[in-house]
Design a protein around this motif. Structure first.
Motif, mmCIF file in Angstrom:
data_model
loop_
_atom_site.group_PDB
_atom_site.id
_atom_site.type_symbol
_atom_site.label_atom_id
_atom_site.label_comp_id
_atom_site.label_asym_id
_atom_site.label_seq_id
_atom_site.Cartn_x
_atom_site.Cartn_y
_atom_site.Cartn_z
ATOM 1 N N LYS A 2 -46.564 76.799 74.034
ATOM 2 C CA LYS A 2 -47.643 76.169 73.017
ATOM 3 C C LYS A 2 -48.985 76.756 73.442
ATOM 4 O O LYS A 2 -49.388 76.777 74.496
ATOM 5 C CB LYS A 2 -47.684 74.668 73.176
ATOM 6 C CG LYS A 2 -48.377 74.008 72.213
ATOM 7 C CD LYS A 2 -48.329 72.551 72.335
ATOM 8 C CE LYS A 2 -48.998 72.044 71.246
ATOM 9 N NZ LYS A 2 -48.584 71.792 70.063
ATOM 10 N N ASP A 52 -51.483 68.641 68.370
ATOM 11 C CA ASP A 52 -50.014 67.873 68.260
ATOM 12 C C ASP A 52 -49.540 67.764 66.955
ATOM 13 O O ASP A 52 -48.672 66.984 66.667
ATOM 14 C CB ASP A 52 -49.663 66.698 69.396
ATOM 15 C CG ASP A 52 -49.752 66.910 70.622
ATOM 16 O OD1 ASP A 52 -49.633 68.534 71.106
ATOM 17 O OD2 ASP A 52 -50.346 66.334 71.553
ATOM 18 N N SER A 54 -48.351 69.861 63.710
ATOM 19 C CA SER A 54 -48.208 71.274 63.367
ATOM 20 C C SER A 54 -49.184 71.525 62.062
ATOM 21 O O SER A 54 -49.499 72.714 62.037
ATOM 22 C CB SER A 54 -46.921 71.722 63.297
ATOM 23 O OG SER A 54 -46.150 70.706 62.288
#
Length: 69
Positions: A2, A52, A54
């Motif tokens: 990430k 967190d 998208s």
């Protein structure tokens, strides 16, 4: 892996201008926290709504790219 997004005031301001929900939340937080400056309110929005998520992360990345152009 990430990608870590960095907070950027200008990018966050632009995202808030384009998004009715974020704009509403920013206005509400500003009214409830009169002693806090705009940058702090935007940081709260960034941490609680952009990270967190998208869809918001993608929109935020576009605003970051626009800042570098």
């Amino acid at each position: 892996m990430k990608e870590n997004l960095e907070f950027n005031v200008a990018a966050m301001k632009n995202l808030v201008k384009k998004d009715r929900y974020l704009s509403f939340i920013k206005n509400d937080l500003s009214i409830r926290n009169l002693n806090e400056n705009e940058e702090y309110i935007l940081l709260i929005l960034f941490n609680s709504n952009v990270l967190d998520n998208s869809s918001y992360e993608a929109a935020y990345k576009v605003e970051l790219e626009n800042q570098s152009n």
